[in-house]
Design a protein around this motif. Sequence first.
Motif, PDB file in Angstrom:
ATOM      1  N   ARG A   1      -0.404   9.413  -6.831  1.00 34.99           N
ATOM      2  CA  ARG A   1      -0.077   8.468  -5.776  1.00 34.99           C
ATOM      3  C   ARG A   1       0.180   9.235  -4.491  1.00 34.99           C
ATOM      4  O   ARG A   1       1.055  10.109  -4.446  1.00 34.99           O
ATOM      5  CB  ARG A   1       1.142   7.618  -6.116  1.00 34.99           C
ATOM      6  N   LEU A   2      -0.579   8.899  -3.472  1.00 36.58           N
ATOM      7  CA  LEU A   2      -0.410   9.510  -2.163  1.00 36.58           C
ATOM      8  C   LEU A   2       0.461   8.605  -1.289  1.00 36.58           C
ATOM      9  O   LEU A   2       0.418   7.385  -1.414  1.00 36.58           O
ATOM     10  CB  LEU A   2      -1.757   9.722  -1.474  1.00 36.58           C
ATOM     11  N   SER A   3       1.223   9.238  -0.420  1.00 40.03           N
ATOM     12  CA  SER A   3       2.051   8.494   0.531  1.00 40.03           C
ATOM     13  C   SER A   3       1.702   8.923   1.945  1.00 40.03           C
ATOM     14  O   SER A   3       1.356  10.084   2.182  1.00 40.03           O
ATOM     15  CB  SER A   3       3.545   8.775   0.281  1.00 40.03           C
ATOM     16  N   CYS A   4       1.822   7.990   2.862  1.00 41.57           N
ATOM     17  CA  CYS A   4       1.591   8.277   4.273  1.00 41.57           C
ATOM     18  C   CYS A   4       2.683   7.576   5.068  1.00 41.57           C
ATOM     19  O   CYS A   4       2.759   6.343   5.066  1.00 41.57           O
ATOM     20  CB  CYS A   4       0.225   7.786   4.713  1.00 41.57           C
ATOM     21  N   THR A   5       3.498   8.361   5.734  1.00 41.33           N
ATOM     22  CA  THR A   5       4.598   7.809   6.525  1.00 41.33           C
ATOM     23  C   THR A   5       4.335   8.058   7.999  1.00 41.33           C
ATOM     24  O   THR A   5       3.978   9.157   8.402  1.00 41.33           O
ATOM     25  CB  THR A   5       5.934   8.456   6.122  1.00 41.33           C
ATOM     26  N   VAL A   6       4.522   7.003   8.772  1.00 40.18           N
ATOM     27  CA  VAL A   6       4.256   7.062  10.207  1.00 40.18           C
ATOM     28  C   VAL A   6       5.559   6.939  10.981  1.00 40.18           C
ATOM     29  O   VAL A   6       6.355   6.037  10.722  1.00 40.18           O
ATOM     30  CB  VAL A   6       3.301   5.937  10.631  1.00 40.18           C
ATOM     31  N   SER A   7       5.743   7.862  11.886  1.00 37.69           N
ATOM     32  CA  SER A   7       6.912   7.800  12.776  1.00 37.69           C
ATOM     33  C   SER A   7       6.449   7.219  14.095  1.00 37.69           C
ATOM     34  O   SER A   7       5.731   7.858  14.864  1.00 37.69           O
ATOM     35  CB  SER A   7       7.494   9.201  12.978  1.00 37.69           C
TER      36      SER A   7
END
Length: 111
Positions: free
Chosen positions: A19-25
């Motif tokens: 499972r990949l995660s991508c977090t945007v600030s």
Amino acid sequence: QVQVVESGGGLVQAGGSLRLSCTVSTRAFNPNAMGWFRQAPGKEREFVARITSGGATDYADSVQGRFSISRDKVKNTVYLQMNTLKPEDTAVYYCKYSNTWGQGTQVTVSS
């Protein structure tokens, strides 16, 4: 300033999952602007999946039925659940938010 950070890549055997995660600030998160792409050695970067603000999803034919994209609006994070992985899924996976790319995360699937 927008910052995009991916995580979750690794080495897995064929048939396995990641499972990949991508977090945007960013101050104003727009899930419509997010998508997953990948680039294998010697190949061009290609589209993998995206999700709209309404929850509609779209997948490349090569991953349809095996990959699933989802999001957490509170965390400004989009996930890519990858099941039944194949050696041909080996690539650097990138998250894109608007015109900003993350640094990429390596996924390697051994046969």
